[in-house]
Enzyme design. Structure first.
Site, mmCIF file in Angstrom:
data_model
loop_
_atom_site.group_PDB
_atom_site.id
_atom_site.type_symbol
_atom_site.label_atom_id
_atom_site.label_comp_id
_atom_site.label_asym_id
_atom_site.label_seq_id
_atom_site.Cartn_x
_atom_site.Cartn_y
_atom_site.Cartn_z
ATOM 1 N N HIS A 149 0.854 -1.195 0.000
ATOM 2 C CA HIS A 149 0.000 0.000 0.000
ATOM 3 C C HIS A 149 0.893 1.250 0.000
ATOM 4 O O HIS A 149 1.873 1.302 0.745
ATOM 5 C CB HIS A 149 -0.897 -0.020 1.245
ATOM 6 C CG HIS A 149 -1.841 1.131 1.290
ATOM 7 N ND1 HIS A 149 -3.007 1.177 0.539
ATOM 8 C CD2 HIS A 149 -1.780 2.301 1.963
ATOM 9 C CE1 HIS A 149 -3.628 2.323 0.769
ATOM 10 N NE2 HIS A 149 -2.912 3.018 1.621
ATOM 11 N N GLU B 57 -10.061 -6.372 7.511
ATOM 12 C CA GLU B 57 -10.083 -4.920 7.696
ATOM 13 C C GLU B 57 -9.304 -4.263 6.560
ATOM 14 O O GLU B 57 -8.121 -4.597 6.370
ATOM 15 C CB GLU B 57 -9.414 -4.601 9.046
ATOM 16 C CG GLU B 57 -9.475 -3.178 9.485
ATOM 17 C CD GLU B 57 -8.602 -2.953 10.737
ATOM 18 O OE1 GLU B 57 -8.353 -1.785 11.051
ATOM 19 O OE2 GLU B 57 -8.170 -3.939 11.363
ATOM 20 N N GLN C 59 10.373 2.881 -3.580
ATOM 21 C CA GLN C 59 10.496 2.168 -2.295
ATOM 22 C C GLN C 59 9.654 0.893 -2.311
ATOM 23 O O GLN C 59 10.052 -0.123 -1.747
ATOM 24 C CB GLN C 59 10.064 3.077 -1.135
ATOM 25 C CG GLN C 59 10.982 4.259 -0.932
ATOM 26 C CD GLN C 59 12.424 3.820 -0.714
ATOM 27 O OE1 GLN C 59 12.696 2.899 0.055
ATOM 28 N NE2 GLN C 59 13.360 4.451 -1.413
HETATM 29 C C1 GRF Z 1 0.976 0.502 -6.089
HETATM 30 O O1 GRF Z 1 1.159 1.849 -5.781
HETATM 31 C C2 GRF Z 1 0.528 -0.280 -4.886
HETATM 32 O O2 GRF Z 1 1.062 0.198 -3.694
HETATM 33 C C3 GRF Z 1 -0.965 -0.085 -4.896
HETATM 34 O O3 GRF Z 1 -1.331 -0.102 -6.253
HETATM 35 C C4 GRF Z 1 -0.214 0.303 -7.049
HETATM 36 C C5 GRF Z 1 0.032 -0.825 -8.009
HETATM 37 O O4 GRF Z 1 1.013 -0.521 -8.955
HETATM 38 N N1 GRF Z 1 -1.627 -1.106 -4.110
HETATM 39 P P1 GRF Z 1 1.575 -1.642 -9.901
HETATM 40 O O5 GRF Z 1 0.374 -2.259 -10.640
HETATM 41 O O6 GRF Z 1 2.261 -2.666 -9.059
HETATM 42 O O7 GRF Z 1 2.500 -0.945 -10.823
#
Ligand code: GRF
Length: 212
Positions: free
Chosen positions: A119, A153, A183
């Site tokens: 996330h 959750e 990151q």
């Molecule tokens: C990423 O920013 C991830 O943290 C979020 O959705 C985005 C997915 O990007 N859950 P990708 O498809 O992996 O390029």
């Protein structure tokens, strides 16, 4: 998942769920290819036919499946179909990588403590969609990325690893997202490796890794 190592010589089998670009899937593929992550991606499942990540997986020789959630009459039926597909590929750990569906009990119960998500914020700040924009609009000075175990959750399961990213005065959602994404790509393979190494435990909502 069982917090034990796979049989000696065996590589842990992971399944990756995507909905779009798939750059985190790409980071996992690269980490495996470069020997930083001892695992095999057994299957990539997308709920969207047009997810660019599918092409990335195919180029790496990984089997892909599209399960379009709109073809299922309920969330339960969709989750159960995803769980069956993962089990059919003998997956031990499931990685959500930009998978834009809530995960319900039919999938959670099939993979207890064995589903990870990444996330783009320092949870528990800014759960849900548009986390980078939420951080900017809130005026946060630091945001980042979090890998956590998935529970019922939303974005609320035990935190496995986090990385902080400074928010700059002139950031837009795009520039902040790009620095957080760097990151993410470092963090996700490291978190998967930690999970697969075993010997961790959950206490309350805390993920506790073995001491190095
Ligand atoms: C990423 O920013 C991830 O943290 C979020 O959705 C985005 C997915 O990007 N859950 P990708 O498809 O992996 O390029």
């Amino acid at each position: 998942m069982s917090d034990e190592r796979p049989a000696p010589g065996g590589r842990s089998r992971i399944g990756v769920l995507i909905s779009g670009r798939g750059s985190n899937l790409g980071a996992l593929i690269d980490a495996i290819a470069q020997g930083r992550l001892a695992a095999t991606i057994a299957i990539v499942i997308s709920n969207r036919q047009d997810a660019a990540g599918l092409q990335r997986a195919r180029e790496a020789g990984i089997e892909t499946v599209v399960l379009d959630h709109r073809q299922f009459s309920s969330r339960h039926d969709f989750d159960a179909a995803v769980a069956r597909e993962l089990q059919a590929h003998d997956v031990q750990l499931v990685c959500l990588a930009g998978f834009m569906r809530l995960v319900g009990p039919a999938l959670l119960d099939a993979f207890p403590n064995a589903i990870l998500n990444i996330h783009p914020s320092l949870l528990p700040a800014f759960p849900g969609v548009d986390a980078q924009r939420q951080a900017l609009e809130h005026g946060a000075k630091v945001s980042g990325a979090t890998v956590h175990l998935v529970t019922g959750e939303l974005d609320g399961g035990p935190i496995v690893l986090q990385a902080a990213v400074a928010v700059k005065e002139n950031d837009t959602a795009d520039t902040l997202s790009a620095r957080i994404l760097e990151q993410e790509h470092r963090l996700y393979p490291a978190a998967v490796s930690l999970l697969l190494a075993g010997n961790w435990r959950i206490e309350g909502r805390r993920f506790i890794a073995p001491s190095p």
